[in-house]
Structures are given as structure tokens and as C-alpha cells.
Scaffold this motif. Sequence first.
Motif, PDB file in Angstrom:
ATOM      1  N   LYS A 208     -24.525 -18.427  -2.330  1.00  0.00           N
ATOM      2  CA  LYS A 208     -23.916 -16.846  -1.964  1.00  0.00           C
ATOM      3  C   LYS A 208     -22.472 -16.981  -1.994  1.00  0.00           C
ATOM      4  CE  LYS A 208     -24.719 -14.087   2.160  1.00  0.00           C
ATOM      5  NZ  LYS A 208     -25.476 -14.015   3.229  1.00  0.00           N
ATOM      6  N   PRO A 209     -21.984 -16.060  -2.445  1.00  0.00           N
ATOM      7  CA  PRO A 209     -20.569 -15.628  -2.308  1.00  0.00           C
ATOM      8  C   PRO A 209     -20.077 -15.462  -0.969  1.00  0.00           C
ATOM      9  CG  PRO A 209     -21.297 -14.696  -4.324  1.00  0.00           C
ATOM     10  CD  PRO A 209     -22.569 -15.151  -3.556  1.00  0.00           C
ATOM     11  N   ALA A 210     -19.065 -15.687  -0.446  1.00  0.00           N
ATOM     12  CA  ALA A 210     -18.597 -15.380   0.934  1.00  0.00           C
ATOM     13  C   ALA A 210     -18.670 -13.587   0.807  1.00  0.00           C
ATOM     14  CB  ALA A 210     -17.082 -15.749   1.161  1.00  0.00           C
ATOM     15  N   ASP A 211     -18.415 -12.826  -0.082  1.00  0.00           N
ATOM     16  CA  ASP A 211     -18.103 -11.245   0.056  1.00  0.00           C
ATOM     17  C   ASP A 211     -19.408 -10.705  -0.542  1.00  0.00           C
ATOM     18  OD1 ASP A 211     -18.104 -12.111  -2.679  1.00  0.00           O
ATOM     19  OD2 ASP A 211     -16.229 -10.494  -3.137  1.00  0.00           O
ATOM     20  N   TRP A 212     -20.683 -11.468  -0.433  1.00  0.00           N
ATOM     21  CA  TRP A 212     -21.786 -10.924  -0.932  1.00  0.00           C
ATOM     22  C   TRP A 212     -22.374  -9.997   0.008  1.00  0.00           C
ATOM     23  CZ3 TRP A 212     -24.412 -10.922  -5.268  1.00  0.00           C
ATOM     24  CH2 TRP A 212     -25.543 -10.554  -5.511  1.00  0.00           C
TER      25      TRP A 212
ATOM     26  N   ARG B 149     -15.389  -1.753  -9.849  1.00  0.00           N
ATOM     27  CA  ARG B 149     -15.588  -3.450 -10.010  1.00  0.00           C
ATOM     28  C   ARG B 149     -17.090  -3.833 -10.642  1.00  0.00           C
ATOM     29  NH1 ARG B 149     -16.912  -6.286  -4.259  1.00  0.00           N
ATOM     30  NH2 ARG B 149     -17.326  -8.514  -5.202  1.00  0.00           N
ATOM     31  N   ALA B 150     -16.921  -4.669 -11.372  1.00  0.00           N
ATOM     32  CA  ALA B 150     -18.164  -5.105 -12.172  1.00  0.00           C
ATOM     33  C   ALA B 150     -19.034  -5.606 -11.190  1.00  0.00           C
ATOM     34  CB  ALA B 150     -17.629  -6.357 -13.119  1.00  0.00           C
ATOM     35  N   PRO B 151     -20.515  -5.552 -11.347  1.00  0.00           N
ATOM     36  CA  PRO B 151     -21.347  -6.181 -10.561  1.00  0.00           C
ATOM     37  C   PRO B 151     -21.315  -7.519 -10.295  1.00  0.00           C
ATOM     38  CG  PRO B 151     -22.529  -4.979 -12.249  1.00  0.00           C
ATOM     39  CD  PRO B 151     -21.108  -4.894 -12.566  1.00  0.00           C
ATOM     40  N   SER B 152     -21.368  -8.004  -9.120  1.00  0.00           N
ATOM     41  CA  SER B 152     -21.491  -9.505  -8.993  1.00  0.00           C
ATOM     42  C   SER B 152     -22.877  -9.926  -9.113  1.00  0.00           C
ATOM     43  CB  SER B 152     -20.883  -9.921  -7.512  1.00  0.00           C
ATOM     44  OG  SER B 152     -21.582  -9.424  -6.566  1.00  0.00           O
TER      45      SER B 152
END
Length: 151
Positions: free
Chosen positions: A52-56, A3-6
Motif C-alpha cells: 500500500k502506497p503512503a498516499d493511497w 492525475r493517472a489512477p494509482s
Amino acid sequence: MIRAPSSITFSVLGTPVPQGSVRAYQSRVIANNAEALASWRNDVAVTAQRHKPADWDTKAPVELKCVFVFPRPLHHFGSGKNSAKLKPLAPKHHVTTPDLDKLLRSVSDSIGDAVARVLLHNDSQICSIYATKRYATDDFLGVHITVTALS
């Protein structure tokens, strides 16, 4: 699959306020910019929370990038019909106060605030920092922030 870094990128409007400038007064240490700093840190934290994304993952190691943008002083410009033109000797780089490290401290403490824990559980999770301060080239004053979770 790797998975690419968010990343989270956001901008905070206003004149950036440094953290860490203190003075002593009758054997008490007080911040000389406490009111402005509290407002600035709140603006950074609220803006970070909105982006902020929900999955952060608030416990992930991160890279922090900040570009602090300040207004040019009037004495950098000509006068009269040249008031919109920079003087030839106007500095290219922002080499006056506030110090870059104190500006970074106000941002890192805001996004890793002990109460809000907006993007970080603790600002010690910041493993890499890239920061600059510059003069405005358009109407924007403030800071552009990118926080990238590292794998």
C-alpha cells in the motif's frame, strides 16, 4: 493536470481459499473451511498492507483484478516416463471448485476488512471486477491482485 489512477499489484502465495461455504451443525451455521480461510485472508491483508502506497485513498472507488492460480491434479498427467506430460484430454480451463465468486469474496473482504481497512474502507467501493482462475503453468500457486483507484 489530470492525475493517472494509482494501482497496487501484488501476489499472494498459497492455494486460494474460497469464502462462503457453510454447513449447519446442530442448528448452528459454521464455515467448513474457517481455519484455512482465516489464514488465507490474513495473508492477503498483510501482503496488501505491505504494498500500500503512503498516499493511497482508502475511500476511493476501485477496480479489482484477480488471477487465481491452482495446481493441476495428478490425474491430468501421464504415468511413468510421461508423468511430466499433460494427457491429451486434460482440461485447459479450471472448471472445478472452488467457485470464482467465492474466491473473489475472500479477497475483497480481506482488502476491505472491517478491522484492518487495508486498501478499502468497505468492499462496496469495488465498482469493477475482472477475475479468472487457471491452472499453474509454472511454480506459482496463489493469486495475482491488482487494485486500481478510479478517478
